[in-house]
Design an enzyme around this catalytic site. Structure first.
Site, PDB file in Angstrom:
ATOM      1  N   ASN A 152       0.929   9.734  -5.916  1.00 25.60           N
ATOM      2  CA  ASN A 152       1.747   8.669  -6.474  1.00 25.60           C
ATOM      3  C   ASN A 152       3.154   9.118  -6.855  1.00 25.60           C
ATOM      4  O   ASN A 152       4.078   8.323  -6.885  1.00 25.60           O
ATOM      5  CB  ASN A 152       1.063   8.060  -7.703  1.00 25.60           C
ATOM      6  CG  ASN A 152       0.418   9.085  -8.600  1.00 25.60           C
ATOM      7  OD1 ASN A 152      -0.390   9.896  -8.149  1.00 25.60           O
ATOM      8  ND2 ASN A 152       0.768   9.081  -9.867  1.00 25.60           N
ATOM      9  N   GLN A 180      -2.688   4.844  -3.557  1.00 21.79           N
ATOM     10  CA  GLN A 180      -1.286   4.764  -3.113  1.00 21.79           C
ATOM     11  C   GLN A 180      -1.163   4.654  -1.599  1.00 21.79           C
ATOM     12  O   GLN A 180      -0.103   4.291  -1.097  1.00 21.79           O
ATOM     13  CB  GLN A 180      -0.503   5.999  -3.604  1.00 21.79           C
ATOM     14  CG  GLN A 180      -0.280   6.026  -5.096  1.00 21.79           C
ATOM     15  CD  GLN A 180       0.684   4.938  -5.579  1.00 21.79           C
ATOM     16  OE1 GLN A 180       1.409   4.322  -4.799  1.00 21.79           O
ATOM     17  NE2 GLN A 180       0.682   4.687  -6.877  1.00 21.79           N
ATOM     18  N   SER A 200      -6.795  -0.162  -5.714  1.00 24.65           N
ATOM     19  CA  SER A 200      -6.352  -1.101  -6.750  1.00 24.65           C
ATOM     20  C   SER A 200      -5.456  -2.146  -6.103  1.00 24.65           C
ATOM     21  O   SER A 200      -4.487  -1.794  -5.419  1.00 24.65           O
ATOM     22  CB  SER A 200      -5.522  -0.323  -7.784  1.00 24.65           C
ATOM     23  OG  SER A 200      -5.986  -0.552  -9.080  1.00 24.65           O
ATOM     24  N   ALA A 201      -5.748  -3.433  -6.341  1.00 29.86           N
ATOM     25  CA  ALA A 201      -5.036  -4.508  -5.639  1.00 29.86           C
ATOM     26  C   ALA A 201      -3.534  -4.544  -5.914  1.00 29.86           C
ATOM     27  O   ALA A 201      -2.744  -4.869  -5.041  1.00 29.86           O
ATOM     28  CB  ALA A 201      -5.647  -5.854  -6.019  1.00 29.86           C
ATOM     29  N   HIS A 202      -3.131  -4.193  -7.162  1.00 26.23           N
ATOM     30  CA  HIS A 202      -1.719  -4.401  -7.514  1.00 26.23           C
ATOM     31  C   HIS A 202      -0.789  -3.387  -6.862  1.00 26.23           C
ATOM     32  O   HIS A 202       0.435  -3.505  -6.977  1.00 26.23           O
ATOM     33  CB  HIS A 202      -1.522  -4.397  -9.031  1.00 26.23           C
ATOM     34  CG  HIS A 202      -1.702  -3.069  -9.696  1.00 26.23           C
ATOM     35  ND1 HIS A 202      -0.650  -2.322 -10.137  1.00 26.23           N
ATOM     36  CD2 HIS A 202      -2.813  -2.358  -9.986  1.00 26.23           C
ATOM     37  CE1 HIS A 202      -1.108  -1.211 -10.700  1.00 26.23           C
ATOM     38  NE2 HIS A 202      -2.421  -1.206 -10.619  1.00 26.23           N
ATOM     39  N   THR A 238     -19.538 -11.106 -15.281  1.00 19.38           N
ATOM     40  CA  THR A 238     -19.136 -12.290 -14.524  1.00 19.38           C
ATOM     41  C   THR A 238     -17.882 -11.975 -13.713  1.00 19.38           C
ATOM     42  O   THR A 238     -16.974 -11.316 -14.203  1.00 19.38           O
ATOM     43  CB  THR A 238     -18.881 -13.463 -15.502  1.00 19.38           C
ATOM     44  OG1 THR A 238     -20.076 -13.658 -16.248  1.00 19.38           O
ATOM     45  CG2 THR A 238     -18.519 -14.745 -14.769  1.00 19.38           C
ATOM     46  N   CYS A 326       2.760   6.256 -15.432  1.00 14.24           N
ATOM     47  CA  CYS A 326       1.648   6.416 -16.368  1.00 14.24           C
ATOM     48  C   CYS A 326       2.011   7.416 -17.445  1.00 14.24           C
ATOM     49  O   CYS A 326       1.370   7.486 -18.475  1.00 14.24           O
ATOM     50  CB  CYS A 326       0.394   6.876 -15.634  1.00 14.24           C
ATOM     51  SG  CYS A 326      -0.013   5.809 -14.269  1.00 14.24           S
TER      52      CYS A 326
END
Ligand code: PMP
Length: 386
Positions: A152, A180, A200-202, A238, A326
């Site tokens: 990253n 990444q 990770s979708a974002h 859920t 991060c």
């Protein structure tokens, strides 16, 4: 003035197509576990998304488990390993590297404190895992090898295929944090020889707070959130219908545009690299220049603090990061750059530009124009001189 966002490794803007599909599904409130029509509608959206995520990484739908993101996926893989070790597997050692994401680095720290055996393979000056050194750490006591696909901070692409072959030859399981790499370079779990993969979708123009863990059919898995029967009873809770549908659309777009997007990002990155080298003296380009994620450019500016550069760029409407987002809030130099042997001063003066789908050549040219006077100003305030 619209900001120039060059921090796409931290997160990406949601694609219009993703936002639009999520808007259309905003009122799809059915619980995907319910057997009535509303529930079945929600469930079919989830299964469509599962198929999209699977095909993006060359996996089967039933090998995809939805999670809250790559941090959870990474932790889950290490928790599976810990469970196996606790149940007296004859293999009780984990091998990883010094440049993994904090969601692995911190997990490793925790495991070591608890007495588990974990070894970290070193990297070379380009931030690439030294395969011959990693090989020395392998043996018939190794349960899991975990090496990220692309870093990253530096963008360096790791020799995952070579490492998975070595890991399997000694009977270990192989995981890669591909967070990444997904959407930027082709990632095939079959070609790379992976038992586990995190995403990770974002990071590929999807929503935040949703991701997936790939678990090869037949690879060990045990419940990582206990409760309901969702995700075959392995990850209860859920479903986040909307997030998962958004990730499915982001995966569909990523697969559809992969080659074009790769070439586009690389051309922008190279334009930026060449432009900065030509206009600012004494800069150092970090990371591996041959095996590099297409949008990532990590640069050190000697005698200039990364944080000052970042703030001056921000005042010009240009958004970048120093090291890893991060690590924001800490003034510690990047552990990834230090592990690659960069001296502390150069690590302190590093900026990560991470380009994305929505950047333009004009954005790049603006940075090439705005940055030189900023570096001159920051350097003139420094007690150190180039
Ligand atoms: N792995 C890598 C390589 C990352 O870059 C990130 C995000 N910075 C993660 C894992 C964690 O992803 P998330 O924050 O979405 O859980």
């Amino acid at each position: 003035m619209k900001p120039i966002y060059m921090d796409n490794n931290a997160t990406t803007q949601m694609a219009d197509e993703v936002a639009s599909l999520m808007r259309d599904n905003l009122t799809l409130y059915g619980n995907a576990s319910s057997m009535h029509t509303l529930g079945r509608n929600a469930s079919s959206g989830l299964e469509w998304a599962r198929g999209m995520c699977a095909s993006l990484i060359d996996a089967e739908s039933e090998e995809i488990y939805f999670t809250s993101g790559a941090s959870e996926s990474n932790n889950t893989v290490f928790n599976i390993a810990r469970e196996l070790i606790d149940s007296h597997s004859k293999r009780n050692r984990i091998v990883t590297s010094t440049i993994e994401h904090p969601s692995i680095i911190e997990e490793v720290k925790y495991l070591k404190e608890k007495g588990y055996r974990v070894d970290e393979a070193p990297v070379d000056s380009s931030g690439m895992v030294i395969v011959s050194e990693l090989e020395k750490l392998l043996g018939d006591d190794v349960l899991l090898v975990s090496i990220m696909t692309g870093n990253n901070e530096t963008g360096t692409i790791q020799p995952v295929k070579k490492i998975s072959t070595l890991a399997h030859a000694c009977g270990a399981l192989m995981h890669s944090d591909a967070t990444q790499a997904i959407g930027k370079i082709p990632v095939s779990v079959k070609d790379l020889g992976l038992d586990y993969l995190s995403m990770s979708a974002h990071k590929f123009y999807g929503p935040k707070g949703v991701g997936a863990l790939y678990v090869r059919k037949g690879a060990p898995i045990m419940p990582f959130v206990h409760g309901g029967h969702q995700e075959k009873g392995y990850r209860a809770g859920t479903y986040n219908n909307l997030g998962i549908i958004g990730m499915g659309e982001a995966a569909r777009l990523a697969a559809q545009n992969l080659e074009r997007e790769h070439d586009y990002l690389w051309s922008l990155r190279e334009r930026l690299r060449k432009g900065l080298l030509a206009s600012i003296p004494d800069i150092v380009i970090n990371g591996n220049q041959e095996h590099c994620l297409p949008g990532t450019l990590n640069v050190s500016f000697p005698c200039a603090e990364g944080e000052s550069i970042l703030l001056y760029l921000d005042m010009e409407g240009i958004e970048v990061s120093t090291g890893s987002a991060c690590a924001t809030g800490s003034l510690e130099p990047s552990y990834v750059l230090l592990a690659s042997g960069l001296d502390v001063e150069l690590a302190h003066g590093s900026i990560r530009f991470s380009l994305g789908r929505y950047n333009t050549t004009e954005d790049v040219d603006t940075v090439i124009q705005k940055l030189p006077p900023i570096i001159e100003r920051v350097r003139s305030m420094s007690t150190r001189k180039v």
